[in-house]
Design a protein around this motif. Structure first.
Motif, short mmCIF file in Angstrom:
data_model
loop_
_atom_site.label_atom_id
_atom_site.label_comp_id
_atom_site.label_asym_id
_atom_site.label_seq_id
_atom_site.Cartn_x
_atom_site.Cartn_y
_atom_site.Cartn_z
N PRO A 50 74.39 12.21 -84.90
CA PRO A 50 75.22 11.31 -84.09
C PRO A 50 74.43 10.06 -83.73
O PRO A 50 73.19 10.09 -83.70
CB PRO A 50 75.53 12.15 -82.84
CG PRO A 50 75.19 13.55 -83.19
CD PRO A 50 74.15 13.49 -84.25
N TYR A 67 72.16 14.43 -80.67
CA TYR A 67 73.05 15.56 -80.42
C TYR A 67 73.35 15.78 -78.94
O TYR A 67 74.47 16.11 -78.57
CB TYR A 67 72.45 16.85 -81.02
CG TYR A 67 72.45 16.84 -82.52
CD1 TYR A 67 73.63 16.99 -83.24
CD2 TYR A 67 71.27 16.66 -83.23
CE1 TYR A 67 73.63 16.99 -84.62
CE2 TYR A 67 71.26 16.65 -84.61
CZ TYR A 67 72.44 16.81 -85.30
OH TYR A 67 72.45 16.79 -86.67
N PHE A 76 75.85 13.26 -77.86
CA PHE A 76 77.15 13.61 -78.44
C PHE A 76 77.82 14.71 -77.62
O PHE A 76 78.99 14.60 -77.26
CB PHE A 76 76.96 14.06 -79.90
CG PHE A 76 78.22 14.60 -80.53
CD1 PHE A 76 79.21 13.74 -80.98
CD2 PHE A 76 78.41 15.96 -80.67
CE1 PHE A 76 80.36 14.23 -81.57
CE2 PHE A 76 79.56 16.46 -81.25
CZ PHE A 76 80.54 15.59 -81.70
N VAL A 134 81.20 15.26 -91.94
CA VAL A 134 80.58 13.94 -91.91
C VAL A 134 80.49 13.51 -93.37
O VAL A 134 79.84 14.17 -94.19
CB VAL A 134 79.18 13.97 -91.27
CG1 VAL A 134 78.55 12.58 -91.28
CG2 VAL A 134 79.24 14.52 -89.85
N TRP A 185 78.64 8.92 -87.70
CA TRP A 185 77.28 9.44 -87.65
C TRP A 185 76.46 8.86 -88.80
O TRP A 185 77.00 8.28 -89.73
CB TRP A 185 77.29 10.96 -87.80
CG TRP A 185 77.84 11.73 -86.64
CD1 TRP A 185 78.71 11.30 -85.68
CD2 TRP A 185 77.57 13.09 -86.34
NE1 TRP A 185 78.99 12.32 -84.80
CE2 TRP A 185 78.30 13.44 -85.19
CE3 TRP A 185 76.78 14.05 -86.94
CZ2 TRP A 185 78.26 14.70 -84.63
CZ3 TRP A 185 76.75 15.33 -86.37
CH2 TRP A 185 77.47 15.64 -85.22
#
Length: 171
Positions: free
Chosen positions: A79, A83, A86, A113, A146
């Motif tokens: 991210p 993390y 996020f 992703v 991301w």
């Protein structure tokens, strides 16, 4: 006794991990060098091949070979702010559905992703209720792109499993 065995197991994992990473790097270099037929082609260093090993600790196979979608790769997607940020963003943006019983728990969801970092293919893995599940999907779909994941030095699609927490309002 169980605690001792468990701690020995964990210690073994931490001790062996550098050796496993080094062995995988050597295999990757050997494979890359073997595929090089020209004497003019420079040797490939481990740094050119991406991260040393998969986070999951075993060879990375595609979840969906047709789509080249992985669940674990050498360099996992990231991210924008990491993390923890996020997780905090998701938790702060989620709103318990109105006119629904207050539930406490987690909605587990997956998303992919893509090679460009876009988030797509959102699905509920384990939900609380249709209204809570829909809110969790809404929040996840609003997240920023991301950094993509990489396998063998190339960007690949990676499926991420995460959860959206719902806490009791009485905390």
């Amino acid at each position: 006794m169980k605690i001792l065995l468990f701690s020995l197991f964990l210690t073994g994992l931490f001790v062996l991990q550098p050796f496993l990473i080094q062995a995988q790097q050597q295999r990757q270099v050997k494979k890359a060098t073997a595929s090089t037929h020209s004497a003019n082609t420079p040797a490939v260093s481990p740094n050119d091949l991406g991260e040393a090993s998969c986070i999951c600790g075993f060879p990375c196979a595609a979840l969906s070979p047709a789509l080249d979608t992985y669940s674990c790769v050498e360099r996992m997607p990231m991210p924008p702010q990491g993390y923890i940020a996020f997780s905090r963003a998701v938790a702060s943006q989620v709103q318990p559905p109105i006119n629904q019983p207050q539930l406490t728990g987690r909605v587990w969801a997956t998303f992919v992703v893509t090679k460009t970092g876009e988030l797509t293919d959102f699905k509920i893995s384990k939900g609380l209720s249709p209204a809570y599940d829909a809110e969790a999907l809404r929040v996840l779909q609003q997240q920023q792109p991301w950094t993509p994941g990489y396998q063998s030095g190339q960007a690949v699609r990676v499926q991420i499993l995460t959860y959206v927490p719902y806490a009791s309002a009485q905390h």
